[in-house]
Design a protein around this motif. Structure first.
Motif, mmCIF file in Angstrom:
data_model
loop_
_atom_site.group_PDB
_atom_site.id
_atom_site.type_symbol
_atom_site.label_atom_id
_atom_site.label_comp_id
_atom_site.label_asym_id
_atom_site.label_seq_id
_atom_site.Cartn_x
_atom_site.Cartn_y
_atom_site.Cartn_z
ATOM 1 N N GLN A 168 4.964 19.296 21.024
ATOM 2 C CA GLN A 168 4.125 20.064 21.789
ATOM 3 C C GLN A 168 4.748 21.083 22.674
ATOM 4 N N ILE A 169 5.805 20.590 23.175
ATOM 5 C CA ILE A 169 6.562 21.666 23.933
ATOM 6 C C ILE A 169 7.302 22.610 23.264
ATOM 7 N N ILE A 170 7.804 22.333 22.006
ATOM 8 C CA ILE A 170 8.414 23.406 21.297
ATOM 9 C C ILE A 170 7.305 24.260 20.762
ATOM 10 N N HIS A 188 20.274 19.805 23.816
ATOM 11 C CA HIS A 188 21.091 19.129 22.958
ATOM 12 C C HIS A 188 20.850 18.836 21.557
ATOM 13 N N TYR A 189 19.911 19.418 21.310
ATOM 14 C CA TYR A 189 19.288 18.835 19.900
ATOM 15 C C TYR A 189 19.711 20.284 19.121
ATOM 16 N N MET A 190 20.531 20.158 18.187
ATOM 17 C CA MET A 190 20.650 21.430 17.552
ATOM 18 C C MET A 190 19.631 21.702 16.498
ATOM 19 N N GLU A 191 18.904 21.057 15.782
ATOM 20 C CA GLU A 191 17.981 21.306 15.019
ATOM 21 C C GLU A 191 16.493 22.032 15.962
ATOM 22 N N GLU A 192 16.655 21.578 17.095
ATOM 23 C CA GLU A 192 15.700 22.302 17.797
ATOM 24 C C GLU A 192 15.962 23.774 18.313
ATOM 25 N N ALA A 193 17.515 23.797 18.497
ATOM 26 C CA ALA A 193 17.973 25.242 18.902
ATOM 27 C C ALA A 193 17.831 26.117 17.430
ATOM 28 N N GLU A 194 17.908 25.703 16.392
ATOM 29 C CA GLU A 194 17.712 26.187 15.119
ATOM 30 C C GLU A 194 16.305 26.728 14.728
ATOM 31 N N ARG A 195 15.306 25.614 15.221
ATOM 32 C CA ARG A 195 13.866 25.850 14.866
ATOM 33 C C ARG A 195 13.479 27.128 15.934
ATOM 34 N N LEU A 196 14.004 27.142 17.059
ATOM 35 C CA LEU A 196 13.452 27.709 18.089
ATOM 36 C C LEU A 196 14.030 29.291 18.365
ATOM 37 N N CYS A 197 15.451 29.168 18.064
ATOM 38 C CA CYS A 197 16.027 30.408 18.930
ATOM 39 C C CYS A 197 16.398 31.454 17.773
ATOM 40 N N ASP A 198 16.118 32.470 18.469
ATOM 41 C CA ASP A 198 16.458 33.815 17.582
ATOM 42 C C ASP A 198 17.921 34.038 17.669
#
Lengths: 307, 389
Positions: A168-170, A188-198
């Motif tokens: 929900q946050i993402i 700290h979650y790499m997959e989160e960075a990959e999903r979110l970050c341009d």
């Protein structure tokens, strides 16, 4: 124009340089991930961006307003979600939001809207101390959204959160970026960075050691995609055909499988499959492995992200 | 200023739900003041606490004078309650069963022994559970015995010098010449609080220092809980954050003290004095308490550490300032030291108000205000390090 422009940020604690000459920008609607091991200087950088911490040197400019000269005006444009849960446990969720809304001059309708956005409307009048960990995290995020900031700074907002709340946050962050909000995000979650970050900036020992989109960083480091294939038929024909392809940089056979090193797997995969078919082989399975940020991070810092 | 009010309003909403604060700021001081008044209040003469029995087996002039001139006058002043026993045995029984605090036994032949210069004695029988009352009874008897000795010495000296006047006349003259023991009603016009007000005010000012504590340590709580970073990131001046926290302490202090003043007046019969004077003292006292506790909080590293130091400070200042007992009456160094305590000035202001008009509180109010300005300014200076970016 960049929503956030940081230039030459420096901050020392005693003799220890916590942040040393860090510069980056974030454009409208862009999500920028600041990655680094513990103690690398992420939170110190974020604290300077939000005006919580004073800079020894450098400048933070939000939509053209310099933090050094017009801090109050600049802060009005920034939403901040600190790493720790920064809530008043003896107030209800709604009271927490109304208090911070009053500091920013946001109205009660905005409070109700934000409660809907983070999915807390039904529990809005319960004390925050009675919320689950995930609900507290969502309330923590909601406070940062209250005044419709132009720049949203999230310092590990999903740490210790259940998968449902994390998603929900993402999704909230994605929706905000789609609306043009600039996002500065640490995780700290790499997959989160990959999903979110341009784009991501990798910070280590207080210095920004690399910056760019994931693929740019991967290419800069010479890392390549890998395609693993399991085939029926004579592998020699397939190996020969694939080895002749311009996009395939290496082919290795082992058992019934082939391991290819390619530049961009998503671009060359159709051609690879066609070549295999033409060679008379039948593809049983395909697995594509792209070098991830973890690989990049490890390469640049010599440390895993969670260290 | 708006942000300071918003911060204080939020704090107060949270504090209003804090039952510990209710107990500390209202229930405990009111309860303790009530208990102290019940236990000790009568010693201060609000109503007779001690009942003395007297058994006159002599019936002579020495015995009847002691009963009539000393004991009955004391009883008439309201200081004691007097009960006549038919015999020494009855008097002892009254003391034994607790009906009387002490008994005076005037033995047969007392007057004759005094007249002839023989061994005369007034026996005092005290209840072992009432040492204070027994001491008072003993003092009354001793004072009378001293008076008799003085007369007898004067008469003897005069007779031996050859003066022809009869000894009885000499004795009368000597008795008249001695200062008369008198019990003076001194409840009006004196600069002293009655017991109920003394204890109510003492407890109020003592617990006031605890009541303001959560407000002034709020900044340390915010830092511990991470919300200070959020406040610092908001478009709020740092001085507004500090002012909001101090304001919370002031409001909690004012409300709790006002409630105590009203409750102790209604429930305990405390007489605080002219409302305007009391209001001035309460406001100045609350500001002084807030300032003092804020300085302690500003020095501490954590909220928990501040709580401990503040408790010590409140107890020391309270004891020095006479919140429990009138230290100033000890005189000397202790009296001088007690002047540093805001408690002393608060209680002194109330006492001055009891014996004068509203203007009488101005000197103590000025001292308390100076104390508040000094400590408040120091606290703001020290607290800047907590909110400094």
């Amino acid at each position: 124009m960049a929503v956030l422009s940081c230039s030459g940020l420096k901050r020392r604690f005693g003799d220890v340089p916590a942040v040393d000459d860090v510069s980056f920008t974030i454009a409208e609607g862009e999500t920028y991930g600041l990655l680094g091991p513990n103690g690398a200087g992420k939170t110190t950088t974020i604290s300077m961006v939000t005006g919580v911490l004073e800079r020894d040197a450098g400048e933070v400019v939000v939509e053209g307003i310099a933090m050094s000269t017009r801090a109050t005006a600049a802060k009005r444009l920034v939403g901040y979600v600190p790493q720790e849960l920064a809530l008043y446990p003896d107030l209800t969720g709604r009271e927490n939001l109304r208090f911070f809304a009053s500091l920013y001059g946001a109205g009660r309708k905005r409070v109700d809207h934000v409660l809907d956005v983070v999915g807390l409307a039904e529990r809005a009048d319960d004390l925050a101390r009675e919320y689950s960990g995930g609900m507290k995290r969502r309330l923590n995020v909601a406070i940062g959204l209250l005044h419709e900031p132009r720049l949203l700074v999230l310092d590990e907002p999903t740490a210790g959160v259940d998968p449902q709340s994390r998603n929900q946050i993402i999704e909230n962050v994605r929706a905000l970026a789609a609306q043009g909000v600039a996002i500065l995000y640490t995780t700290h979650y790499m997959e989160e960075a990959e999903r979110l970050c341009d784009r991501v900036g990798i910070i280590d020992s207080g210095r920004l050691v690399a910056e760019g989109a994931r693929r740019e960083l991967v290419e800069r480091l010479g890392e390549r995609d890998r395609i693993s294939l399991r085939l029926d038929g004579d592998l020699a024909h397939a190996t020969s055909a694939l080895g002749a392809m311009r996009d395939v940089q290496a082919v290795a056979a082992h058992g019934t499988g082939l391991e290819l090193v390619v530049g961009d797997a998503s671009e060359c995969l159709p051609a690879v499959l066609s070549a295999i078919s033409a060679a008379g082989n039948v593809v049983r399975s395909v697995e594509v492995t792209e070098p991830d940020l973890e690989t990049v991070f490890l390469h640049l810092t010599g440390k895993a992200l969670r260290e | 200023m708006r942000h300071a009010l918003l911060i204080a309003a939020r704090d107060l909403r949270e504090r209003a739900r804090d039952r510990t604060l209710h107990v500390l700021a209202i229930v405990l001081p009111l309860g303790l003041a009530g208990i102290f008044t019940l236990i000790l209040g009568d010693i201060s003469g609000d109503s007779p606490m001690f009942t003395f029995a007297v058994a006159d087996s002599d019936g002579g002039v020495v015995a009847t004078t002691f009963t009539g001139e000393v004991l009955e006058r004391a009883a008439a002043s309201g200081a004691i309650r007097l009960r006549t026993a038919a015999s020494e045995q009855e008097a002892r029984t009254l003391v034994g069963d607790g009906t009387a605090t002490a008994a005076f036994l005037l033995p047969e032949g007392l007057t004759e022994a005094v007249r002839t210069g023989g061994a005369a004695r007034i026996e005092v029988v005290g209840n072992v559970d009432a040492p204070t009352g027994t001491d008072i009874a003993r003092s009354l008897a001793q004072a009378y015995a001293d008076r008799l000795l003085a007369i007898r010495t004067a008469v003897a000296a005069t007779v031996r010098s050859g003066v022809p006047t009869p000894p009885a006349e000499l004795a009368s003259a000597a008795a008249a010449a001695l200062p008369q023991a008198a019990v003076v009603e001194d409840t009006t016009g004196r600069r002293q609080l009655d017991a109920k007000t003394q204890y109510a005010a003492g407890m109020a000012v003592f617990f006031l220092f605890f009541a303001v504590q959560p407000g002034v340590t709020g900044l340390l709580d915010e830092r511990r809980d991470g919300t200070l970073a959020r406040l610092l990131a908001a478009p709020v001046r740092r001085t507004s954050i500090l002012a909001g926290k101090l304001l919370t302490g002031v409001v909690v202090g004012l409300v709790s003290t006002a409630l105590l003043v009203v409750a102790s007046s209604v429930l305990m019969g405390a007489r605080w004095g002219h409302p305007a004077g009391v209001a001035l003292l309460v406001v100045a006292g609350v500001l002084a308490a807030t300032g003092a506790m804020a300085v302690v909080a500003a020095i501490a590293r954590t909220s928990e550490q501040a709580g401990g130091w503040q408790a010590i400070t409140a107890i020391v200042l309270g004891a020095l300032g006479g919140a429990f007992f009138p230290v100033s009456q000890a005189g000397g160094v202790l009296d001088a030291i007690s002047l540093v305590s805001p408690h002393r000035w608060f209680l002194r202001g109330l006492a001055d108000l009891a014996g004068g008009d509203v203007a009488a509180v101005l000197p103590p109010v000025a001292v308390l205000s100076f104390f508040a300005a000094l400590t408040g300014g120091l606290a703001l200076l020290l607290f800047r390090k907590v909110v400094r970016p």
